[in-house]
Design an enzyme around this catalytic site. Structure first.
Site, mmCIF file in Angstrom:
data_model
loop_
_atom_site.group_PDB
_atom_site.id
_atom_site.type_symbol
_atom_site.label_atom_id
_atom_site.label_comp_id
_atom_site.label_asym_id
_atom_site.label_seq_id
_atom_site.Cartn_x
_atom_site.Cartn_y
_atom_site.Cartn_z
ATOM 1 N N PHE A 1 0.864 -1.184 0.000
ATOM 2 C CA PHE A 1 0.000 0.000 0.000
ATOM 3 C C PHE A 1 0.895 1.227 0.000
ATOM 4 O O PHE A 1 1.726 1.389 0.883
ATOM 5 C CB PHE A 1 -0.941 0.044 1.214
ATOM 6 C CG PHE A 1 -1.842 1.246 1.166
ATOM 7 C CD1 PHE A 1 -2.983 1.224 0.377
ATOM 8 C CD2 PHE A 1 -1.529 2.408 1.846
ATOM 9 C CE1 PHE A 1 -3.809 2.343 0.284
ATOM 10 C CE2 PHE A 1 -2.351 3.532 1.761
ATOM 11 C CZ PHE A 1 -3.494 3.490 0.978
ATOM 12 N N ASP B 1 9.369 2.552 1.737
ATOM 13 C CA ASP B 1 8.205 3.326 2.178
ATOM 14 C C ASP B 1 8.051 3.095 3.682
ATOM 15 O O ASP B 1 7.580 2.041 4.118
ATOM 16 C CB ASP B 1 6.951 2.875 1.410
ATOM 17 C CG ASP B 1 5.701 3.659 1.845
ATOM 18 O OD1 ASP B 1 5.717 4.263 2.937
ATOM 19 O OD2 ASP B 1 4.705 3.626 1.093
ATOM 20 N N LYS C 1 2.612 9.867 8.080
ATOM 21 C CA LYS C 1 1.827 9.479 9.258
ATOM 22 C C LYS C 1 2.299 10.078 10.593
ATOM 23 O O LYS C 1 1.883 11.158 10.950
ATOM 24 C CB LYS C 1 1.732 7.952 9.321
ATOM 25 C CG LYS C 1 0.849 7.396 8.183
ATOM 26 C CD LYS C 1 0.182 6.099 8.529
ATOM 27 C CE LYS C 1 -0.973 5.785 7.589
ATOM 28 N NZ LYS C 1 -0.597 5.217 6.291
HETATM 29 C C1 LIG Z 1 -0.788 5.478 4.880
HETATM 30 C C2 LIG Z 1 0.248 5.031 3.938
HETATM 31 C C3 LIG Z 1 0.480 5.700 2.720
HETATM 32 C C4 LIG Z 1 -0.377 6.852 2.248
HETATM 33 O O1 LIG Z 1 -0.307 7.958 3.078
HETATM 34 P P1 LIG Z 1 -1.447 9.108 2.961
HETATM 35 O O2 LIG Z 1 -0.983 10.159 3.910
HETATM 36 O O3 LIG Z 1 -2.739 8.460 3.345
HETATM 37 O O4 LIG Z 1 -1.463 9.561 1.559
HETATM 38 C C5 LIG Z 1 1.523 5.266 1.919
HETATM 39 N N1 LIG Z 1 2.295 4.216 2.290
HETATM 40 C C6 LIG Z 1 2.111 3.561 3.441
HETATM 41 C C7 LIG Z 1 3.016 2.429 3.808
HETATM 42 C C8 LIG Z 1 1.069 3.920 4.301
HETATM 43 O O5 LIG Z 1 0.859 3.235 5.430
#
Ligand SMILES: *Cc1c(COP(=O)(O)O)cnc(C)c1O
Length: 388
Positions: free
Chosen positions: A124, A209, A243
Protein backbone atom coordinates in the site's frame (compact mmCIF):
# COMPACT_ATOMS: atom_id res chain seq x y z
CA UNK A 1 -18.18 11.70 -1.13
CA UNK A 2 -18.97 8.24 0.16
CA UNK A 3 -15.33 7.16 -0.03
CA UNK A 4 -15.12 5.71 3.48
CA UNK A 5 -18.65 4.42 4.10
CA UNK A 6 -20.62 5.70 7.08
CA UNK A 7 -18.39 6.88 9.98
CA UNK A 8 -18.44 4.64 13.06
CA UNK A 9 -18.97 7.49 15.46
CA UNK A 10 -18.39 11.23 15.80
CA UNK A 11 -15.49 12.06 18.08
CA UNK A 12 -15.43 15.28 20.05
CA UNK A 13 -12.12 15.50 21.91
CA UNK A 14 -8.97 13.64 22.92
CA UNK A 15 -6.42 13.69 25.72
CA UNK A 16 -3.36 11.45 25.82
CA UNK A 17 -4.32 8.00 24.54
CA UNK A 18 -8.04 8.57 25.15
CA UNK A 19 -10.81 10.07 22.99
CA UNK A 20 -14.43 10.95 23.76
CA UNK A 21 -17.36 10.86 21.36
CA UNK A 22 -20.11 13.48 21.09
CA UNK A 23 -22.22 11.51 23.59
CA UNK A 24 -19.41 11.66 26.16
CA UNK A 25 -18.34 8.00 25.84
CA UNK A 26 -14.64 7.43 26.48
CA UNK A 27 -12.36 5.17 24.40
CA UNK A 28 -8.76 4.01 24.65
CA UNK A 29 -7.35 4.96 21.25
CA UNK A 30 -5.34 1.89 20.22
CA UNK A 31 -5.38 2.95 16.55
CA UNK A 32 -3.87 6.42 16.97
CA UNK A 33 -5.51 7.83 13.84
CA UNK A 34 -3.84 4.93 11.93
CA UNK A 35 -0.31 5.24 13.28
CA UNK A 36 -0.40 9.05 13.23
CA UNK A 37 -0.92 10.32 16.79
CA UNK A 38 2.58 9.40 17.95
CA UNK A 39 2.28 11.54 21.10
CA UNK A 40 -1.42 10.89 21.69
CA UNK A 41 -3.94 13.70 21.72
CA UNK A 42 -3.13 17.24 22.84
CA UNK A 43 0.47 16.65 23.96
CA UNK A 44 1.45 19.98 25.59
CA UNK A 45 4.78 20.21 23.75
CA UNK A 46 3.15 19.61 20.36
CA UNK A 47 0.43 22.16 21.13
CA UNK A 48 3.05 24.70 22.27
CA UNK A 49 5.29 24.15 19.24
CA UNK A 50 2.42 24.60 16.79
CA UNK A 51 1.00 27.59 18.65
CA UNK A 52 4.33 29.39 18.94
CA UNK A 53 5.24 28.77 15.32
CA UNK A 54 1.84 29.98 14.10
CA UNK A 55 2.26 33.12 16.19
CA UNK A 56 5.75 33.65 14.77
CA UNK A 57 5.55 32.66 11.08
CA UNK A 58 2.73 30.47 9.79
CA UNK A 59 3.35 30.07 6.09
CA UNK A 60 5.88 31.18 3.51
CA UNK A 61 6.18 30.01 -0.07
CA UNK A 62 9.02 27.85 -1.30
CA UNK A 63 10.69 30.98 -2.64
CA UNK A 64 11.88 31.27 0.96
CA UNK A 65 13.20 29.00 3.69
CA UNK A 66 12.44 28.90 7.41
CA UNK A 67 14.44 27.74 10.40
CA UNK A 68 12.06 24.89 11.39
CA UNK A 69 12.17 23.49 7.85
CA UNK A 70 15.98 23.59 7.67
CA UNK A 71 16.36 22.10 11.17
CA UNK A 72 13.88 19.31 10.38
CA UNK A 73 15.73 18.42 7.18
CA UNK A 74 19.00 18.24 9.11
CA UNK A 75 17.48 16.19 11.96
CA UNK A 76 15.89 13.63 9.61
CA UNK A 77 19.11 13.32 7.66
CA UNK A 78 21.09 12.72 10.86
CA UNK A 79 18.61 10.04 12.05
CA UNK A 80 18.80 8.30 8.68
CA UNK A 81 22.60 8.31 8.79
CA UNK A 82 22.79 7.08 12.40
CA UNK A 83 25.02 4.04 12.62
CA UNK A 84 26.22 4.33 9.00
CA UNK A 85 29.99 4.37 8.79
CA UNK A 86 30.52 6.01 5.40
CA UNK A 87 29.47 9.65 4.93
CA UNK A 88 26.02 9.89 3.34
CA UNK A 89 24.58 13.13 2.07
CA UNK A 90 20.84 13.36 2.58
CA UNK A 91 18.36 15.63 0.81
CA UNK A 92 14.70 16.09 1.63
CA UNK A 93 11.53 17.17 -0.13
CA UNK A 94 8.67 17.98 2.27
CA UNK A 95 5.04 17.22 1.42
CA UNK A 96 1.67 17.20 3.18
CA UNK A 97 0.87 13.48 3.07
CA UNK A 98 2.23 10.02 2.45
CA UNK A 99 0.88 9.73 -1.07
CA UNK A 100 2.55 13.02 -1.98
CA UNK A 101 5.86 11.84 -0.53
CA UNK A 102 5.59 8.75 -2.73
CA UNK A 103 4.65 10.86 -5.76
CA UNK A 104 7.79 12.92 -5.24
CA UNK A 105 9.85 9.73 -4.91
CA UNK A 106 8.29 8.21 -8.02
CA UNK A 107 9.13 11.31 -10.04
CA UNK A 108 12.64 11.22 -8.58
CA UNK A 109 13.11 7.64 -9.83
CA UNK A 110 12.09 8.74 -13.35
CA UNK A 111 15.10 11.04 -13.36
CA UNK A 112 17.36 7.97 -13.44
CA UNK A 113 16.30 7.59 -17.08
CA UNK A 114 14.63 4.27 -16.28
CA UNK A 115 10.88 3.79 -15.77
CA UNK A 116 10.32 0.30 -14.36
CA UNK A 117 9.51 -0.09 -10.66
CA UNK A 118 9.55 -3.43 -8.87
CA UNK A 119 7.08 -3.34 -5.95
CA UNK A 120 5.51 -6.07 -3.83
CA UNK A 121 2.21 -7.91 -3.60
CA UNK A 122 0.09 -6.65 -0.71
CA UNK A 123 1.75 -3.23 -0.91
CA UNK A 124 0.00 0.00 0.00
CA UNK A 125 1.54 3.29 -1.09
CA UNK A 126 -1.39 5.70 -1.29
CA UNK A 127 -4.31 6.76 -3.46
CA UNK A 128 -3.07 9.39 -5.91
CA UNK A 129 -2.53 8.09 -9.44
CA UNK A 130 1.22 7.54 -9.11
CA UNK A 131 1.02 6.09 -5.60
CA UNK A 132 -1.92 3.94 -6.69
CA UNK A 133 0.13 2.57 -9.58
CA UNK A 134 2.54 1.23 -6.92
CA UNK A 135 -0.26 -0.23 -4.75
CA UNK A 136 -1.06 -3.84 -5.55
CA UNK A 137 -4.64 -4.25 -4.33
CA UNK A 138 -6.87 -4.84 -7.37
CA UNK A 139 -9.97 -3.31 -5.74
CA UNK A 140 -8.10 -0.02 -5.28
CA UNK A 141 -6.44 -0.01 -8.71
CA UNK A 142 -8.90 -1.37 -11.23
CA UNK A 143 -11.55 1.41 -11.14
CA UNK A 144 -8.81 3.90 -12.10
CA UNK A 145 -6.79 2.13 -14.76
CA UNK A 146 -4.82 2.93 -16.83
CA UNK A 147 -2.33 3.93 -14.15
CA UNK A 148 1.07 5.43 -14.95
CA UNK A 149 4.22 3.48 -15.35
CA UNK A 150 5.57 0.04 -15.65
CA UNK A 151 5.16 -1.54 -12.21
CA UNK A 152 5.91 -5.20 -11.56
CA UNK A 153 4.64 -6.82 -8.35
CA UNK A 154 6.54 -9.71 -6.76
CA UNK A 155 5.68 -11.73 -3.63
CA UNK A 156 6.62 -9.83 -0.44
CA UNK A 157 9.52 -11.14 1.61
CA UNK A 158 10.83 -13.28 -1.26
CA UNK A 159 14.36 -12.18 -2.25
CA UNK A 160 14.58 -14.72 -5.10
CA UNK A 161 11.43 -13.31 -6.72
CA UNK A 162 12.89 -9.84 -6.39
CA UNK A 163 16.13 -10.94 -7.98
CA UNK A 164 14.26 -12.48 -10.92
CA UNK A 165 12.27 -9.28 -11.55
CA UNK A 166 14.98 -6.62 -11.19
CA UNK A 167 16.95 -5.83 -14.33
CA UNK A 168 18.87 -3.03 -16.05
CA UNK A 169 15.56 -1.25 -16.88
CA UNK A 170 14.59 -1.06 -13.21
CA UNK A 171 14.64 2.43 -11.76
CA UNK A 172 13.81 1.37 -8.20
CA UNK A 173 12.86 -1.46 -5.91
CA UNK A 174 10.07 -0.27 -3.61
CA UNK A 175 9.43 -2.08 -0.32
CA UNK A 176 7.65 -1.42 2.98
CA UNK A 177 9.95 -2.67 5.80
CA UNK A 178 6.80 -4.08 7.44
CA UNK A 179 3.59 -4.13 5.41
CA UNK A 180 1.05 -2.17 7.43
CA UNK A 181 -2.19 -2.09 5.46
CA UNK A 182 -1.75 -5.72 4.39
CA UNK A 183 -2.12 -6.64 8.07
CA UNK A 184 1.30 -6.13 9.67
CA UNK A 185 3.45 -8.52 7.64
CA UNK A 186 7.08 -8.83 8.74
CA UNK A 187 9.59 -10.10 6.14
CA UNK A 188 12.60 -12.33 6.93
CA UNK A 189 15.48 -10.40 8.52
CA UNK A 190 17.69 -10.79 5.45
CA UNK A 191 15.04 -9.39 3.08
CA UNK A 192 15.90 -5.69 3.17
CA UNK A 193 19.68 -6.27 3.02
CA UNK A 194 19.06 -8.61 0.03
CA UNK A 195 16.76 -6.07 -1.60
CA UNK A 196 19.53 -3.48 -1.29
CA UNK A 197 22.10 -5.80 -2.81
CA UNK A 198 19.75 -6.85 -5.65
CA UNK A 199 18.76 -3.27 -6.48
CA UNK A 200 22.30 -1.97 -6.47
CA UNK A 201 23.62 -4.89 -8.55
CA UNK A 202 21.35 -3.68 -11.38
CA UNK A 203 21.98 0.01 -10.80
CA UNK A 204 18.47 0.46 -9.38
CA UNK A 205 17.57 2.54 -6.33
CA UNK A 206 16.34 1.00 -3.08
CA UNK A 207 13.25 2.92 -2.00
CA UNK A 208 11.72 2.13 1.39
CA UNK A 209 8.20 3.33 2.18
CA UNK A 210 8.42 4.02 5.94
CA UNK A 211 5.26 6.13 5.95
CA UNK A 212 3.67 3.81 8.51
CA UNK A 213 6.76 2.23 10.08
CA UNK A 214 9.00 5.30 10.46
CA UNK A 215 9.56 7.80 13.27
CA UNK A 216 9.64 5.38 16.19
CA UNK A 217 6.59 3.28 15.37
CA UNK A 218 8.48 -0.04 15.55
CA UNK A 219 10.74 0.99 18.45
CA UNK A 220 13.55 2.30 16.20
CA UNK A 221 13.66 5.64 14.39
CA UNK A 222 13.26 3.74 11.13
CA UNK A 223 12.12 0.12 10.81
CA UNK A 224 15.05 -0.60 8.50
CA UNK A 225 17.38 0.23 11.41
CA UNK A 226 15.69 -2.17 13.86
CA UNK A 227 17.92 -5.17 14.68
CA UNK A 228 14.84 -7.36 15.08
CA UNK A 229 13.83 -6.54 11.50
CA UNK A 230 17.15 -6.56 9.62
CA UNK A 231 20.24 -8.75 10.05
CA UNK A 232 22.65 -6.35 8.33
CA UNK A 233 22.85 -2.57 7.85
CA UNK A 234 20.66 -1.08 5.13
CA UNK A 235 21.18 2.38 3.65
CA UNK A 236 18.23 3.03 1.35
CA UNK A 237 18.53 5.52 -1.50
CA UNK A 238 15.01 6.86 -0.89
CA UNK A 239 12.87 6.82 2.26
CA UNK A 240 9.34 8.19 2.37
CA UNK A 241 7.74 9.30 5.64
CA UNK A 242 4.42 10.80 6.76
CA UNK A 243 1.83 9.48 9.26
CA UNK A 244 3.47 9.84 12.71
CA UNK A 245 6.09 12.39 11.66
CA UNK A 246 4.25 15.47 12.98
CA UNK A 247 1.96 13.70 15.43
CA UNK A 248 -1.24 14.59 13.56
CA UNK A 249 -0.33 17.78 11.71
CA UNK A 250 -0.27 16.88 7.99
CA UNK A 251 3.29 16.40 6.79
CA UNK A 252 5.25 14.02 4.62
CA UNK A 253 8.86 13.74 3.54
CA UNK A 254 10.80 12.18 0.71
CA UNK A 255 14.39 11.65 1.86
CA UNK A 256 17.10 10.68 -0.58
CA UNK A 257 20.69 9.66 0.03
CA UNK A 258 23.71 9.02 -2.21
CA UNK A 259 23.23 10.34 -5.74
CA UNK A 260 19.43 10.03 -5.59
CA UNK A 261 19.19 13.30 -3.69
CA UNK A 262 20.65 15.14 -6.67
CA UNK A 263 18.34 13.80 -9.40
CA UNK A 264 15.89 16.70 -9.40
CA UNK A 265 16.75 19.96 -11.12
CA UNK A 266 15.07 23.25 -10.24
CA UNK A 267 11.53 23.22 -11.66
CA UNK A 268 11.19 19.41 -11.69
CA UNK A 269 8.85 19.27 -8.71
CA UNK A 270 7.09 21.56 -6.26
CA UNK A 271 4.37 22.12 -3.67
CA UNK A 272 2.73 25.16 -2.09
CA UNK A 273 2.21 23.85 1.45
CA UNK A 274 5.09 21.34 1.69
CA UNK A 275 7.73 22.43 4.19
CA UNK A 276 5.24 24.68 5.93
CA UNK A 277 6.91 26.10 9.09
CA UNK A 278 4.02 25.03 11.37
CA UNK A 279 4.15 21.43 10.14
CA UNK A 280 7.94 21.44 10.42
CA UNK A 281 7.77 22.80 13.99
CA UNK A 282 5.26 20.08 14.86
CA UNK A 283 7.57 17.39 13.47
CA UNK A 284 10.52 18.79 15.43
CA UNK A 285 8.43 18.66 18.61
CA UNK A 286 7.57 15.01 17.90
CA UNK A 287 11.25 14.12 17.39
CA UNK A 288 12.21 16.00 20.59
CA UNK A 289 9.54 14.30 22.70
CA UNK A 290 10.40 10.83 21.35
CA UNK A 291 14.00 11.49 22.40
CA UNK A 292 13.34 13.21 25.74
CA UNK A 293 10.66 10.77 26.92
CA UNK A 294 12.52 7.66 25.74
CA UNK A 295 9.63 6.63 23.53
CA UNK A 296 11.58 4.21 21.31
CA UNK A 297 12.19 1.87 24.26
CA UNK A 298 8.71 2.61 25.61
CA UNK A 299 7.08 1.64 22.28
CA UNK A 300 9.03 -1.60 22.33
CA UNK A 301 7.89 -2.43 25.88
CA UNK A 302 4.24 -1.46 25.37
CA UNK A 303 4.11 -3.38 22.09
CA UNK A 304 5.36 -6.46 23.90
CA UNK A 305 2.74 -5.89 26.61
CA UNK A 306 -0.12 -5.63 24.11
CA UNK A 307 1.03 -8.72 22.18
CA UNK A 308 1.40 -10.80 25.36
CA UNK A 309 -2.01 -9.66 26.62
CA UNK A 310 -3.66 -10.52 23.31
CA UNK A 311 -1.89 -13.85 22.89
CA UNK A 312 -2.85 -14.94 26.41
CA UNK A 313 -6.22 -15.79 24.87
CA UNK A 314 -6.06 -18.90 22.66
CA UNK A 315 -8.41 -17.27 20.15
CA UNK A 316 -5.38 -15.24 19.03
CA UNK A 317 -3.30 -17.71 17.01
CA UNK A 318 -0.39 -15.40 16.15
CA UNK A 319 0.95 -11.94 16.94
CA UNK A 320 3.00 -9.90 14.51
CA UNK A 321 4.89 -6.68 14.16
CA UNK A 322 7.48 -4.79 16.13
CA UNK A 323 7.09 -2.05 18.74
CA UNK A 324 3.69 -0.39 18.58
CA UNK A 325 2.77 -1.68 15.14
CA UNK A 326 0.84 -4.71 16.32
CA UNK A 327 -0.96 -7.36 14.27
CA UNK A 328 -3.12 -10.08 15.87
CA UNK A 329 -4.38 -13.06 13.87
CA UNK A 330 -7.70 -14.46 15.08
CA UNK A 331 -8.62 -18.12 14.99
CA UNK A 332 -11.44 -17.26 12.56
CA UNK A 333 -12.20 -14.32 10.24
CA UNK A 334 -14.11 -12.16 12.72
CA UNK A 335 -11.94 -9.05 12.83
CA UNK A 336 -14.84 -6.73 11.97
CA UNK A 337 -16.96 -8.20 14.81
CA UNK A 338 -14.03 -7.87 17.22
CA UNK A 339 -13.48 -4.21 16.28
CA UNK A 340 -17.15 -3.51 16.87
CA UNK A 341 -17.22 -5.36 20.23
CA UNK A 342 -14.03 -3.54 21.24
CA UNK A 343 -15.60 -0.17 20.49
CA UNK A 344 -18.62 -1.12 22.62
CA UNK A 345 -16.15 -1.95 25.40
CA UNK A 346 -14.32 1.37 24.99
CA UNK A 347 -11.30 0.44 22.79
CA UNK A 348 -10.58 1.62 19.24
CA UNK A 349 -8.95 -1.06 17.07
CA UNK A 350 -8.75 -1.70 13.32
CA UNK A 351 -9.55 -4.74 11.17
CA UNK A 352 -6.65 -4.81 8.71
CA UNK A 353 -7.93 -8.01 7.04
CA UNK A 354 -10.94 -10.27 7.79
CA UNK A 355 -8.84 -12.25 10.31
CA UNK A 356 -6.28 -9.72 11.44
CA UNK A 357 -6.56 -6.89 13.98
CA UNK A 358 -4.13 -3.98 13.81
CA UNK A 359 -3.14 -1.67 16.64
CA UNK A 360 -0.97 1.44 16.22
CA UNK A 361 -1.52 3.43 19.43
CA UNK A 362 0.38 6.52 20.63
CA UNK A 363 4.06 5.77 21.33
CA UNK A 364 3.55 7.12 24.87
CA UNK A 365 0.72 4.67 25.64
CA UNK A 366 0.60 4.36 29.44
CA UNK A 367 0.78 1.06 31.37
CA UNK A 368 -2.75 1.59 32.66
CA UNK A 369 -4.15 1.38 29.12
CA UNK A 370 -2.21 -1.80 28.34
CA UNK A 371 -3.58 -3.29 31.57
CA UNK A 372 -7.13 -2.15 30.75
CA UNK A 373 -6.87 -3.79 27.32
CA UNK A 374 -5.52 -7.00 28.85
CA UNK A 375 -8.45 -7.15 31.27
CA UNK A 376 -11.10 -6.42 28.62
CA UNK A 377 -9.77 -8.56 25.75
CA UNK A 378 -11.30 -11.99 26.58
CA UNK A 379 -14.74 -10.40 27.06
CA UNK A 380 -14.37 -8.51 23.75
CA UNK A 381 -13.69 -11.84 22.00
CA UNK A 382 -16.70 -13.39 23.81
CA UNK A 383 -18.98 -10.58 22.67
CA UNK A 384 -17.69 -10.90 19.10
CA UNK A 385 -18.51 -14.65 19.40
CA UNK A 386 -15.07 -15.76 18.28
CA UNK A 387 -15.03 -19.57 18.52
CA UNK A 388 -12.83 -21.17 21.19
C1 LIG B 1 -0.79 5.48 4.88
C2 LIG B 1 0.25 5.03 3.94
C3 LIG B 1 0.48 5.70 2.72
C4 LIG B 1 -0.38 6.85 2.25
O1 LIG B 1 -0.31 7.96 3.08
P1 LIG B 1 -1.45 9.11 2.96
O2 LIG B 1 -0.98 10.16 3.91
O3 LIG B 1 -2.74 8.46 3.35
O4 LIG B 1 -1.46 9.56 1.56
C5 LIG B 1 1.52 5.27 1.92
N1 LIG B 1 2.29 4.22 2.29
C6 LIG B 1 2.11 3.56 3.44
C7 LIG B 1 3.02 2.43 3.81
C8 LIG B 1 1.07 3.92 4.30
O5 LIG B 1 0.86 3.23 5.43
Amino acid sequence: MNTFGPPKTVLARGAGAHVWDVDGREYVDLLGGIAVNALGHGHPRLVAAVTEQLQTLGHISNFFASAPQITLAERLGALLRAGVAEPVETRVFFTNSGAEANEAALKLTRRTGRTKIVATEGSFHGRTMGALALTSKAAYREPFEPLPGEVVFVPYGDAAALEAAVDRDTAAVLVEPVQGEAGVIVPPRDYLPSAQQIAHASGALLWLDEIQTGVGRTGAWFAHQHPALVDAPVVPDIVTLAKGLAGGIPVGACLATHGAGKLFDPGNHGTTFGGNPVAAAAALAVLDVIEDEGLLAHAEAQGRGLREAAAADPRVVETRGEGLLVGLTLVEPKAAEVVSAAQDAGFLLNAATPERIRMAPPLNLPDTDVAAFAAAWPTILDHAEVAR
